[in-house]
Motif scaffolding. Sequence first.
Motif, PDB file in Angstrom:
ATOM      1  N   ARG A  11       0.847  -1.187   0.000  1.00  0.00           N
ATOM      2  CA  ARG A  11       0.000   0.000   0.000  1.00  0.00           C
ATOM      3  C   ARG A  11       0.888   1.244   0.000  1.00  0.00           C
ATOM      4  O   ARG A  11       1.891   1.300   0.710  1.00  0.00           O
ATOM      5  CB  ARG A  11      -0.913   0.003   1.226  1.00  0.00           C
ATOM      6  N   VAL A  12       0.531   2.195  -0.841  1.00  0.00           N
ATOM      7  CA  VAL A  12       1.313   3.427  -0.930  1.00  0.00           C
ATOM      8  C   VAL A  12       1.185   4.210   0.365  1.00  0.00           C
ATOM      9  O   VAL A  12       0.080   4.559   0.787  1.00  0.00           O
ATOM     10  CB  VAL A  12       0.851   4.285  -2.119  1.00  0.00           C
ATOM     11  N   ARG A  13       2.310   4.445   1.003  1.00  0.00           N
ATOM     12  CA  ARG A  13       2.332   5.254   2.223  1.00  0.00           C
ATOM     13  C   ARG A  13       2.388   6.737   1.870  1.00  0.00           C
ATOM     14  O   ARG A  13       1.723   7.561   2.494  1.00  0.00           O
ATOM     15  CB  ARG A  13       3.541   4.866   3.073  1.00  0.00           C
ATOM     16  N   ALA A  14       3.211   7.061   0.871  1.00  0.00           N
ATOM     17  CA  ALA A  14       3.338   8.458   0.435  1.00  0.00           C
ATOM     18  C   ALA A  14       3.803   8.485  -1.012  1.00  0.00           C
ATOM     19  O   ALA A  14       4.545   7.610  -1.454  1.00  0.00           O
ATOM     20  CB  ALA A  14       4.319   9.214   1.320  1.00  0.00           C
ATOM     21  N   PHE A  15       3.338   9.471  -1.742  1.00  0.00           N
ATOM     22  CA  PHE A  15       3.771   9.704  -3.125  1.00  0.00           C
ATOM     23  C   PHE A  15       4.060  11.192  -3.239  1.00  0.00           C
ATOM     24  O   PHE A  15       3.144  12.021  -3.189  1.00  0.00           O
ATOM     25  CB  PHE A  15       2.678   9.286  -4.109  1.00  0.00           C
ATOM     26  N   VAL A  16       5.351  11.526  -3.344  1.00  0.00           N
ATOM     27  CA  VAL A  16       5.764  12.930  -3.286  1.00  0.00           C
ATOM     28  C   VAL A  16       6.451  13.322  -4.591  1.00  0.00           C
ATOM     29  O   VAL A  16       7.597  12.934  -4.839  1.00  0.00           O
ATOM     30  CB  VAL A  16       6.720  13.185  -2.098  1.00  0.00           C
ATOM     31  N   PRO A  17       5.766  14.086  -5.453  1.00  0.00           N
ATOM     32  CA  PRO A  17       6.399  14.553  -6.698  1.00  0.00           C
ATOM     33  C   PRO A  17       7.588  15.463  -6.396  1.00  0.00           C
ATOM     34  O   PRO A  17       7.597  16.182  -5.394  1.00  0.00           O
ATOM     35  CB  PRO A  17       5.278  15.329  -7.401  1.00  0.00           C
ATOM     36  N   ASN A  18       8.580  15.431  -7.271  1.00  0.00           N
ATOM     37  CA  ASN A  18       9.733  16.326  -7.164  1.00  0.00           C
ATOM     38  C   ASN A  18      10.241  16.631  -8.565  1.00  0.00           C
ATOM     39  O   ASN A  18       9.696  16.137  -9.558  1.00  0.00           O
ATOM     40  CB  ASN A  18      10.826  15.728  -6.263  1.00  0.00           C
ATOM     41  N   ALA A  19      11.283  17.430  -8.657  1.00  0.00           N
ATOM     42  CA  ALA A  19      11.782  17.855  -9.966  1.00  0.00           C
ATOM     43  C   ALA A  19      12.259  16.679 -10.811  1.00  0.00           C
ATOM     44  O   ALA A  19      12.232  16.734 -12.041  1.00  0.00           O
ATOM     45  CB  ALA A  19      12.915  18.860  -9.779  1.00  0.00           C
ATOM     46  N   GLY A  20      12.695  15.608 -10.158  1.00  0.00           N
ATOM     47  CA  GLY A  20      13.197  14.466 -10.896  1.00  0.00           C
ATOM     48  C   GLY A  20      12.188  13.356 -11.096  1.00  0.00           C
ATOM     49  O   GLY A  20      12.528  12.290 -11.584  1.00  0.00           O
ATOM     50  N   GLY A  21      10.942  13.576 -10.731  1.00  0.00           N
ATOM     51  CA  GLY A  21       9.919  12.546 -10.851  1.00  0.00           C
ATOM     52  C   GLY A  21       9.069  12.477  -9.605  1.00  0.00           C
ATOM     53  O   GLY A  21       8.275  13.368  -9.330  1.00  0.00           O
ATOM     54  N   ALA A  22       9.294  11.447  -8.795  1.00  0.00           N
ATOM     55  CA  ALA A  22       8.554  11.324  -7.536  1.00  0.00           C
ATOM     56  C   ALA A  22       9.259  10.333  -6.624  1.00  0.00           C
ATOM     57  O   ALA A  22       9.937   9.412  -7.079  1.00  0.00           O
ATOM     58  CB  ALA A  22       7.126  10.865  -7.781  1.00  0.00           C
ATOM     59  N   ARG A  23       9.099  10.530  -5.317  1.00  0.00           N
ATOM     60  CA  ARG A  23       9.578   9.572  -4.318  1.00  0.00           C
ATOM     61  C   ARG A  23       8.360   8.831  -3.797  1.00  0.00           C
ATOM     62  O   ARG A  23       7.379   9.438  -3.378  1.00  0.00           O
ATOM     63  CB  ARG A  23      10.321  10.280  -3.196  1.00  0.00           C
ATOM     64  N   VAL A  24       8.441   7.498  -3.836  1.00  0.00           N
ATOM     65  CA  VAL A  24       7.317   6.650  -3.462  1.00  0.00           C
ATOM     66  C   VAL A  24       7.685   5.815  -2.246  1.00  0.00           C
ATOM     67  O   VAL A  24       8.725   5.143  -2.237  1.00  0.00           O
ATOM     68  CB  VAL A  24       6.927   5.695  -4.615  1.00  0.00           C
ATOM     69  N   SER A  25       6.857   5.858  -1.221  1.00  0.00           N
ATOM     70  CA  SER A  25       7.042   5.045  -0.022  1.00  0.00           C
ATOM     71  C   SER A  25       5.914   4.029   0.028  1.00  0.00           C
ATOM     72  O   SER A  25       4.742   4.385  -0.130  1.00  0.00           O
ATOM     73  CB  SER A  25       7.016   5.922   1.225  1.00  0.00           C
ATOM     74  N   ILE A  26       6.266   2.751   0.218  1.00  0.00           N
ATOM     75  CA  ILE A  26       5.286   1.671   0.137  1.00  0.00           C
ATOM     76  C   ILE A  26       5.341   0.784   1.381  1.00  0.00           C
ATOM     77  O   ILE A  26       6.413   0.278   1.750  1.00  0.00           O
ATOM     78  CB  ILE A  26       5.537   0.820  -1.120  1.00  0.00           C
ATOM     79  N   ASP A  27       4.197   0.586   2.011  1.00  0.00           N
ATOM     80  CA  ASP A  27       4.083  -0.348   3.121  1.00  0.00           C
ATOM     81  C   ASP A  27       4.083  -1.769   2.572  1.00  0.00           C
ATOM     82  O   ASP A  27       3.402  -2.062   1.583  1.00  0.00           O
ATOM     83  CB  ASP A  27       2.789  -0.107   3.906  1.00  0.00           C
ATOM     84  N   ALA A  28       4.845  -2.660   3.208  1.00  0.00           N
ATOM     85  CA  ALA A  28       4.951  -4.039   2.736  1.00  0.00           C
ATOM     86  C   ALA A  28       5.420  -4.937   3.868  1.00  0.00           C
ATOM     87  O   ALA A  28       5.874  -4.456   4.912  1.00  0.00           O
ATOM     88  CB  ALA A  28       5.926  -4.123   1.560  1.00  0.00           C
ATOM     89  N   VAL A  29       5.316  -6.246   3.644  1.00  0.00           N
ATOM     90  CA  VAL A  29       5.771  -7.228   4.630  1.00  0.00           C
ATOM     91  C   VAL A  29       6.696  -8.242   3.952  1.00  0.00           C
ATOM     92  O   VAL A  29       7.894  -8.273   4.183  1.00  0.00           O
ATOM     93  CB  VAL A  29       4.577  -7.954   5.297  1.00  0.00           C
ATOM     94  N   SER A  30       6.133  -9.077   3.082  1.00  0.00           N
ATOM     95  CA  SER A  30       6.878 -10.196   2.484  1.00  0.00           C
ATOM     96  C   SER A  30       8.102  -9.748   1.706  1.00  0.00           C
ATOM     97  O   SER A  30       9.185 -10.332   1.832  1.00  0.00           O
ATOM     98  CB  SER A  30       5.963 -11.011   1.567  1.00  0.00           C
ATOM     99  N   VAL A  31       7.953  -8.721   0.874  1.00  0.00           N
ATOM    100  CA  VAL A  31       9.073  -8.328   0.020  1.00  0.00           C
ATOM    101  C   VAL A  31      10.207  -7.687   0.800  1.00  0.00           C
ATOM    102  O   VAL A  31      11.301  -7.489   0.266  1.00  0.00           O
ATOM    103  CB  VAL A  31       8.615  -7.385  -1.120  1.00  0.00           C
ATOM    104  N   LEU A  32       9.962  -7.375   2.075  1.00  0.00           N
ATOM    105  CA  LEU A  32      11.012  -6.799   2.910  1.00  0.00           C
ATOM    106  C   LEU A  32      11.861  -7.856   3.617  1.00  0.00           C
ATOM    107  O   LEU A  32      12.844  -7.520   4.259  1.00  0.00           O
ATOM    108  CB  LEU A  32      10.402  -5.856   3.957  1.00  0.00           C
ATOM    109  N   ASP A  33      11.480  -9.133   3.480  1.00  0.00           N
ATOM    110  CA  ASP A  33      12.191 -10.211   4.176  1.00  0.00           C
ATOM    111  C   ASP A  33      13.694 -10.161   3.932  1.00  0.00           C
ATOM    112  O   ASP A  33      14.488 -10.336   4.859  1.00  0.00           O
ATOM    113  CB  ASP A  33      11.659 -11.582   3.742  1.00  0.00           C
TER     114      ASP A  33
END
Length: 201
Positions: A11-33
């Motif tokens: 689930r997207v925690r934050a989506f922050v546009p910037n001059a180079g595109g965007a910084r995306v923060s994603i909540d996860a469990v399995s893929v962080l193992d």
Amino acid sequence: MFTGIVEELGRVRAFVPNAGGARVSIDAVSVLDDATIGASIAVNGCCLTVVEIGDGHWVADAVVETLARTNLGDLAAGDPVNLERPVRLADRLGGHLVQGHVDATGRVRARAPQPDGSTVFRFDAPDEVLRYVVHKGSITVDGISLTVASVFDDGFSIAAIPHTLAVTTLGARVAGARVNLEVDLIAKYVERLLVSDRSPT
């Protein structure tokens, strides 16, 4: 390399546009193992590089080119996303080989629930994708490996089983939604070889 077998819904925690595109923060469990800085994770079929890891989430930078060629620019905080880690050489290939390099975006034209619990989706797709789409072939839609049921002049259809609808974003896709499309990698290599074979000697 990925196989289009979604590991979890993040689930997207934050989506922050910037001059180079965007910084995306994603909540996860399995893929962080076993995630590390610099690792790759596919988000809706788009390969992104992990630049930060936090408690229960990870962060990636999506550049302008990525946002232009995919539907990642449509994301907002709270949106679910399909997540998959790269395949290991010793893993079973449950789907088909893809790179996480989205070829183009398409749109859901219609969805039709079936008596058996499945749902038939029809997608509009550009010619640059359709040239590689064949009946009973494979295609990824938002990173989900799917089998093509029918091919039309302007798109294709697939039949999604209840499990796929429950564990991916496909279950929530409605008519008009934009989706990421990636065709079978092998098809593009075969085309390239055939074109090369026609070159003058």
